[in-house]
Design a protein around this motif. Structure first.
Motif, mmCIF file in Angstrom:
data_model
loop_
_atom_site.group_PDB
_atom_site.id
_atom_site.type_symbol
_atom_site.label_atom_id
_atom_site.label_comp_id
_atom_site.label_asym_id
_atom_site.label_seq_id
_atom_site.Cartn_x
_atom_site.Cartn_y
_atom_site.Cartn_z
ATOM 1 N N VAL A 58 0.855 -1.187 0.000
ATOM 2 C CA VAL A 58 0.000 0.000 0.000
ATOM 3 C C VAL A 58 0.892 1.239 0.000
ATOM 4 C CG1 VAL A 58 -0.146 0.108 2.529
ATOM 5 C CG2 VAL A 58 -1.968 1.130 1.132
ATOM 6 N N GLY A 59 0.374 2.311 -0.600
ATOM 7 C CA GLY A 59 1.119 3.562 -0.645
ATOM 8 C C GLY A 59 0.181 4.749 -0.812
ATOM 9 N N TYR A 60 0.709 5.942 -0.551
ATOM 10 C CA TYR A 60 -0.055 7.188 -0.695
ATOM 11 C C TYR A 60 0.640 8.048 -1.727
ATOM 12 C CZ TYR A 60 -1.700 11.903 0.406
ATOM 13 O OH TYR A 60 -2.199 13.183 0.320
ATOM 14 N N ALA A 106 -5.451 13.345 -4.274
ATOM 15 C CA ALA A 106 -4.742 12.432 -3.386
ATOM 16 C C ALA A 106 -5.356 11.037 -3.524
ATOM 17 C CB ALA A 106 -4.840 12.912 -1.942
ATOM 18 N N VAL A 107 -4.505 10.029 -3.605
ATOM 19 C CA VAL A 107 -4.989 8.668 -3.849
ATOM 20 C C VAL A 107 -4.251 7.687 -2.941
ATOM 21 C CG1 VAL A 107 -5.644 9.073 -6.256
ATOM 22 C CG2 VAL A 107 -3.319 8.324 -5.707
ATOM 23 N N VAL A 108 -4.883 6.537 -2.743
ATOM 24 C CA VAL A 108 -4.265 5.399 -2.077
ATOM 25 C C VAL A 108 -3.979 4.353 -3.145
ATOM 26 C CG1 VAL A 108 -4.603 3.521 -0.442
ATOM 27 C CG2 VAL A 108 -5.345 5.830 0.147
ATOM 28 N N VAL A 109 -2.761 3.882 -3.196
ATOM 29 C CA VAL A 109 -2.330 2.906 -4.195
ATOM 30 C C VAL A 109 -2.157 1.554 -3.512
ATOM 31 C CG1 VAL A 109 -0.631 2.355 -5.970
ATOM 32 C CG2 VAL A 109 -1.153 4.753 -5.431
ATOM 33 N N THR A 110 -2.786 0.523 -4.053
ATOM 34 C CA THR A 110 -2.685 -0.829 -3.504
ATOM 35 C C THR A 110 -2.176 -1.771 -4.583
ATOM 36 O OG1 THR A 110 -4.997 -1.282 -4.026
ATOM 37 C CG2 THR A 110 -4.507 -0.469 -1.820
ATOM 38 N N THR A 140 -2.358 10.996 -14.213
ATOM 39 C CA THR A 140 -1.093 10.266 -14.163
ATOM 40 C C THR A 140 -0.627 10.197 -12.720
ATOM 41 O OG1 THR A 140 -0.451 10.995 -16.388
ATOM 42 C CG2 THR A 140 1.294 10.185 -14.948
ATOM 43 N N LEU A 141 -0.340 8.997 -12.263
ATOM 44 C CA LEU A 141 0.186 8.813 -10.914
ATOM 45 C C LEU A 141 1.678 9.103 -10.911
ATOM 46 C CD1 LEU A 141 -0.258 7.684 -7.966
ATOM 47 C CD2 LEU A 141 0.441 5.474 -8.889
ATOM 48 N N VAL A 142 2.090 10.005 -10.017
ATOM 49 C CA VAL A 142 3.512 10.307 -9.893
ATOM 50 C C VAL A 142 4.160 9.310 -8.937
ATOM 51 C CG1 VAL A 142 3.201 12.747 -10.448
ATOM 52 C CG2 VAL A 142 3.038 11.984 -8.075
ATOM 53 N N VAL A 143 5.478 9.316 -8.887
ATOM 54 C CA VAL A 143 6.236 8.284 -8.165
ATOM 55 C C VAL A 143 5.698 8.087 -6.755
ATOM 56 C CG1 VAL A 143 8.511 7.652 -7.301
ATOM 57 C CG2 VAL A 143 8.289 8.783 -9.510
ATOM 58 N N THR A 144 5.297 6.841 -6.479
ATOM 59 C CA THR A 144 4.697 6.490 -5.191
ATOM 60 C C THR A 144 5.347 5.227 -4.648
ATOM 61 O OG1 THR A 144 2.570 7.430 -5.884
ATOM 62 C CG2 THR A 144 2.561 5.923 -3.989
ATOM 63 N N PRO A 145 6.006 5.290 -3.492
ATOM 64 C CA PRO A 145 6.573 4.068 -2.897
ATOM 65 C C PRO A 145 5.465 3.220 -2.287
ATOM 66 C CG PRO A 145 7.022 5.969 -1.500
ATOM 67 C CD PRO A 145 6.373 6.494 -2.742
ATOM 68 N N LEU A 146 5.578 1.898 -2.452
ATOM 69 C CA LEU A 146 4.600 0.946 -1.915
ATOM 70 C C LEU A 146 5.260 0.139 -0.811
ATOM 71 C CD1 LEU A 146 2.952 -0.329 -5.226
ATOM 72 C CD2 LEU A 146 2.274 1.584 -3.770
ATOM 73 N N MET A 147 4.625 0.132 0.358
ATOM 74 C CA MET A 147 5.191 -0.518 1.530
ATOM 75 C C MET A 147 4.378 -1.746 1.910
ATOM 76 S SD MET A 147 6.087 2.813 3.894
ATOM 77 C CE MET A 147 4.350 3.309 3.881
#
Length: 386
Positions: A58-60, A106-110, A140-147
């Motif tokens: 998951v990431g923001y 703002a989005v949540v990426v899973t 377009t989603l910009v660079v998002t780290p997923l943890m």
């Protein structure tokens, strides 16, 4: 094979009297083996191996490039803070400025990280709006780290969103189809870190059942021991089978596990009736049995219909007047055409369904009847309400 046996028996004149018996024996064996094969399931379909599992990420992040359908910054302060922080990292100072853009959300990426996914491979991601954005199409989603759950970054996501739904409207009418605030990016994340798990170094391996059951776990252990030729598997509880491996059996762990997961096992299950009262859905397991019970179902319905009539006096009458005369029609329906049905002891699922359908019972009434049969102690199954 069964037909060859029958033909060989028929060619001998002395065995003609046994011809019909041989036909039935051969065909019954053939059909029995066919049904048994269909009833069995592979180990890989009913159980999972330790370590071979997915991991949730998951990431923001922020989505940019929206056509005025992004978050309103006064109502979404976290979007403004994230935008300001991103611009500052890029060398843009906005501390004294008031941002009024509507093109950012703002989005949540899973994402799901498959087992043994190597560094540099790509995985799909799902992007969901967090603020009051109305549509993510074109963003377009910009660079998002997923943890992962341990707080470590395992992948980095970025890419153009693909939205399945859409929204359109005017001054007097609008239409929305699907969910335009949720999008997907195929191969939108790159794996940056691998999960450390050495499968070949394991001396013991646990096999977890998806539906825990004592009988099923014992059958899985028996099938593995029969295939390997020695006792290496034993059930430790209804959901776990422990596979103990020595050095010779660990030489090619992938090949061994591939053979084990193809073994055929007949899974067992608890007799259960699952009921969803909200939607009226009933799922009855094949092992459900009913003791001898009589069932009758009927409702008393009273219909009262008012058909008032106007009564007028005769022509040229001096004392008469026009009045409304009530007319009431009462009908009583006690469902007398519904009969009492008896379900014999030990009936199967098909017999139970046929018996209830013979009464003309709908799903709603069938739920009440099943609960009443259970209360009477005649339903040998668990009822699970969703």
């Amino acid at each position: 094979m069964a037909l060859k046996i029958v033909q060989q028996i028929a060619t001998h004149s002395k065995a003609k009297s046994h011809y019909i018996a041989a036909v039935f024996v051969a065909l019954s064996c053939l059909f029995w083996s066919f049904d048994a094969a269909n009833a069995a399931s592979r180990v890989k379909d009913i159980a999972e191996f330790e370590g071979i599992r997915d991991n949730i990420l998951v990431g923001y992040g922020l989505v940019v490039g929206l056509n005025g359908t992004g978050d309103s910054l006064p109502n979404s302060p976290f979007t403004e803070q994230s935008l300001t922080s991103m611009l500052e990292r890029l060398g843009v100072n906005t501390s004294d400025e008031t941002l009024k853009t509507k093109n950012v959300a703002a989005v949540v990426v899973t994402a799901t990280l498959p087992p043994f996914q190597r560094q540099g491979t790509k995985i799909d991601i799902v992007v969901s709006s967090l603020g009051d954005a109305t549509n993510l199409m074109g963003g377009t989603l910009v660079v998002t780290p997923l943890m992962a759950a341990d707080g470590e970054v395992y992948a980095v996501a970025q890419g153009t969103l693909t939205v399945a739904g859409f929204a359109a409207g005017g001054a007097a009418e609008s239409i929305t189809r699907g969910v335009p605030t949720t999008a997907r990016v195929v191969n939108g994340a790159i794996v940056e870190r691998e999960l450390g798990f050495d499968l070949a170094a394991l001396t013991s391996l646990r096999i977890s059942l998806r539906n825990p059951d004592l009988t099923t776990s014992r059958r899985i252990a028996a099938a593995i021991n029969k295939y390997i030729g020695t006792t290496v598997a034993e059930p430790s509880d209804p959901s776990t089978v422990i596979l103990n491996l020595d050095g010779s059996q660990r030489e090619n762990m992938v090949e061994l596990l591939a053979d084990i997961e193809q073994l055929q096992v007949n899974p067992d299950q608890i007799a259960r009736v699952v009921i969803d009262e909200q939607s009226g859905i009933i799922v009855i397991g094949s092992e459900v049995r009913v003791d001898t019970v009589a069932i009758a179902q009927g409702n008393l319905t009273v219909r009262i219909t008012e058909t008032p009539q106007v009564s007028q006096p005769a022509p040229f009458s001096e004392n008469g007047e026009t009045v409304v005369v009530p007319r009431t029609n009462i009908e009583v329906d006690d469902d007398s055409d519904k009969k009492l049905t008896i379900l014999k002891e030990g009936v199967r699922l098909q017999d139970l369904v046929d018996g209830l359908n013979a009464l003309g019972i709908g799903p709603r009434d069938m739920i009440s009847i099943l609960q009443a049969i259970k209360a009477a102690g005649a339903l040998q199954a668990d009822i699970e309400l969703m």
